[in-house]
Scaffold this active site. Structure first.
Site, PDB file in Angstrom:
ATOM      1  N   THR A   1       0.837  -1.224  -0.067  1.00 42.28           N
ATOM      2  CA  THR A   1       0.098  -0.084  -0.006  1.00 42.28           C
ATOM      3  C   THR A   1       0.882   1.369  -0.128  1.00 42.28           C
ATOM      4  O   THR A   1       0.365   2.282  -0.472  1.00 42.28           O
ATOM      5  CB  THR A   1      -0.776  -0.061   1.076  1.00 42.28           C
ATOM      6  OG1 THR A   1      -0.191  -0.116   2.371  1.00 42.28           O
ATOM      7  CG2 THR A   1      -2.023  -1.097   1.261  1.00 42.28           C
TER       8      THR A   1
ATOM      9  N   ASP B   1       9.520   0.750   5.237  1.00 41.39           N
ATOM     10  CA  ASP B   1      10.567   0.052   6.224  1.00 41.39           C
ATOM     11  C   ASP B   1      11.514   1.295   6.992  1.00 41.39           C
ATOM     12  O   ASP B   1      11.352   1.194   8.020  1.00 41.39           O
ATOM     13  CB  ASP B   1      11.373  -0.762   5.205  1.00 41.39           C
ATOM     14  CG  ASP B   1      10.925  -1.956   4.415  1.00 41.39           C
ATOM     15  OD1 ASP B   1       9.730  -2.050   4.752  1.00 41.39           O
ATOM     16  OD2 ASP B   1      11.308  -2.262   3.408  1.00 41.39           O
TER      17      ASP B   1
HETATM   18  C1  GLA Z   1       9.161  -3.689   0.891  1.00 44.22           C
HETATM   19  C2  GLA Z   1       9.210  -2.585   0.367  1.00 44.22           C
HETATM   20  C3  GLA Z   1       8.408  -1.844   0.935  1.00 44.22           C
HETATM   21  C4  GLA Z   1       6.920  -1.993   0.975  1.00 44.22           C
HETATM   22  C5  GLA Z   1       6.665  -3.735   1.037  1.00 44.22           C
HETATM   23  C6  GLA Z   1       5.178  -3.972   0.562  1.00 44.22           C
HETATM   24  O1  GLA Z   1       9.285  -4.211   2.093  1.00 44.22           O
HETATM   25  O2  GLA Z   1      10.584  -2.141   0.826  1.00 44.22           O
HETATM   26  O3  GLA Z   1       8.494  -0.299   0.647  1.00 44.22           O
HETATM   27  O4  GLA Z   1       6.475  -1.691  -0.465  1.00 44.22           O
HETATM   28  O5  GLA Z   1       7.729  -4.565   0.324  1.00 44.22           O
HETATM   29  O6  GLA Z   1       4.487  -3.628   1.455  1.00 44.22           O
END
Ligand code: GLA
Length: 377
Positions: free
Chosen positions: A39, A178
């Site tokens: 999202t 993250d």
């Molecule tokens: C990875 C990416 C995040 C996010 C997730 C899916 O962890 O680094 O930015 O898009 O996938 O939610």
């Protein structure tokens, strides 16, 4: 281990490597996303928490305009003169070193005044397993550089420095989930992130076990598949005439899209709604397991980012008494989270299910909602 003990260990390691004492020690946690997957780059919402596994960096300035980095976990080192830090030359560096070097490059590009740096890295975040070891590393270096250069960047700018390092220097496309989780979470809480405004709100998690099942699986071209999902979402928003899928209602999506774009956009619309419901349930102290499991089904069937190992982890956890379970992170391998059941209760049945299926042995462990990135010493 206490903060003090982790700081002392990192300082000892730095001294062993450089013969000198660090100027400071900084730490950033790994993360588990409770709900709100894929999202972030759609301008939606997510609800991650920081875990009690982290990356610690010990840093000292050096006068000769060279950046030198050590990885205690890998037993490797790398170095580059500051003037050579450039995404076009990043591939000459070992892949782990592109993350810290990329942060220095990004910070310099935003006007940070840095001489050379010695940076030693130790981490308890399992590397490349879907718990954001890369953001733990980039964010730890970003908060260190922020203090050392005196740039006084806030959470959003630090997240962008870390994201730019990962996307441009390490060549891994990612949203801001993250980095904002590592920078914005607090002990005992998840953090609701609105990726349109980047505003954040802490949500208490309450007691109850949170278990990670690390499958050890990793799909070969995960980065390509991730980029492909993002592109599909952009196309779907384009067809709907919207800036992002954040603005798309489920009714609009179902009425106007079909095939792949319908499935991708339906996941995003329903997942955003599940995040909001999860926040309401947490505030009302109501169970939220069914929302996690529904998220997994949507990621498996509509977003198509699960894999047999993740489906088995989720299915086994539910069979063994978890109230909810889902893949967490990008998918294509990596980890699942299960709630309402302890790691102790899950470890043996999950190991058996994986062995019976001929999969690599998984690791199962409890995680605690932990503190955000900060200076330790
Ligand atoms: C990875 C990416 C995040 C996010 C997730 C899916 O962890 O680094 O930015 O898009 O996938 O939610």
């Amino acid at each position: 281990m206490t903060d003090k003990a982790r700081a002392a260990q990192a300082a000892g390691e730095f001294h062993r490597l450089t013969g000198d004492h660090p100027e400071g020690i900084w730490e950033a946690p790994g993360r588990v996303n409770l709900i709100g997957e894929h999202t972030d780059y759609n301008g939606g919402w997510a609800l991650p928490f920081a875990i009690d596994r982290s990356t610690v960096v010990a840093v000292r300035r050096r006068p000769d305009h060279v950046v030198r980095v050590w990885s205690a976990n890998l037993g490797q080192e790398a170095a580059a003169p500051i003037r050579d830090l450039d995404p076009a030359r990043a591939s000459a560096q070992p892949s782990w070193a592109r993350y810290p070097l990329g942060v220095v490059w990004s910070a310099l590009g935003r006007g940070a005044d840095l001489p050379g740096l010695d940076i030693s890295v130790t981490s308890t975040v399992p590397l490349g397993s879907g718990l954001s070891s890369s953001a733990a590393l980039t964010v730890a270096v970003a908060v260190a550089v922020n203090d050392i250069a005196g740039t006084a960047w806030g959470v959003e700018e630090l997240a962008r420095v870390a994201q730019e390092a990962e996307a441009r220097f390490a060549g891994v496309p990612c949203g801001l989930l993250d980095q904002l989780a590592a920078l914005g979470a607090r002990r005992g809480h998840a953090v609701l992130i609105d990726f349109m405004s980047l505003s954040r709100e802490l949500v208490p998690l309450g007691p109850g076990p949170l278990v990670v099942i690390s499958t050890g699986a990793q799909r070969a071209n995960a980065a390509g598949a991730y980029a492909n999902r993002r592109a599909a979402c952009e196309r779907a928003a384009g067809v709907l005439g919207l800036p992002t899928l954040r603005q798309a209602s489920l009714e609009q999506v179902e009425a106007r899209l079909e095939g792949e774009l319908l499935r991708r956009a339906r996941h995003v619309a329903t997942e955003n709604a599940r995040v909001m419901q999860a926040v309401r349930r947490l505030h009302d102290r109501q169970p939220l397991g069914d929302l996690l499991t529904a998220s997994h089904v949507s990621l498996r069937d509509d977003y198509e980012v699960s894999c047999p190992e993740l489906d088995l982890a989720v299915g086994t956890a539910l069979r063994e008494g978890a109230t909810g379970a889902r893949l967490t992170g990008a998918g294509f391998g990596g980890c699942a989270i299960a709630i309402g059941v302890s790691a102790e209760a899950l470890a043996v049945p999950v190991a058996k299910a994986f062995a019976d299926a001929g999969f690599k042995p998984p690791t199962v462990f409890d995680v605690e909602p932990s503190e955000r990135a900060r200076r330790l010493a």
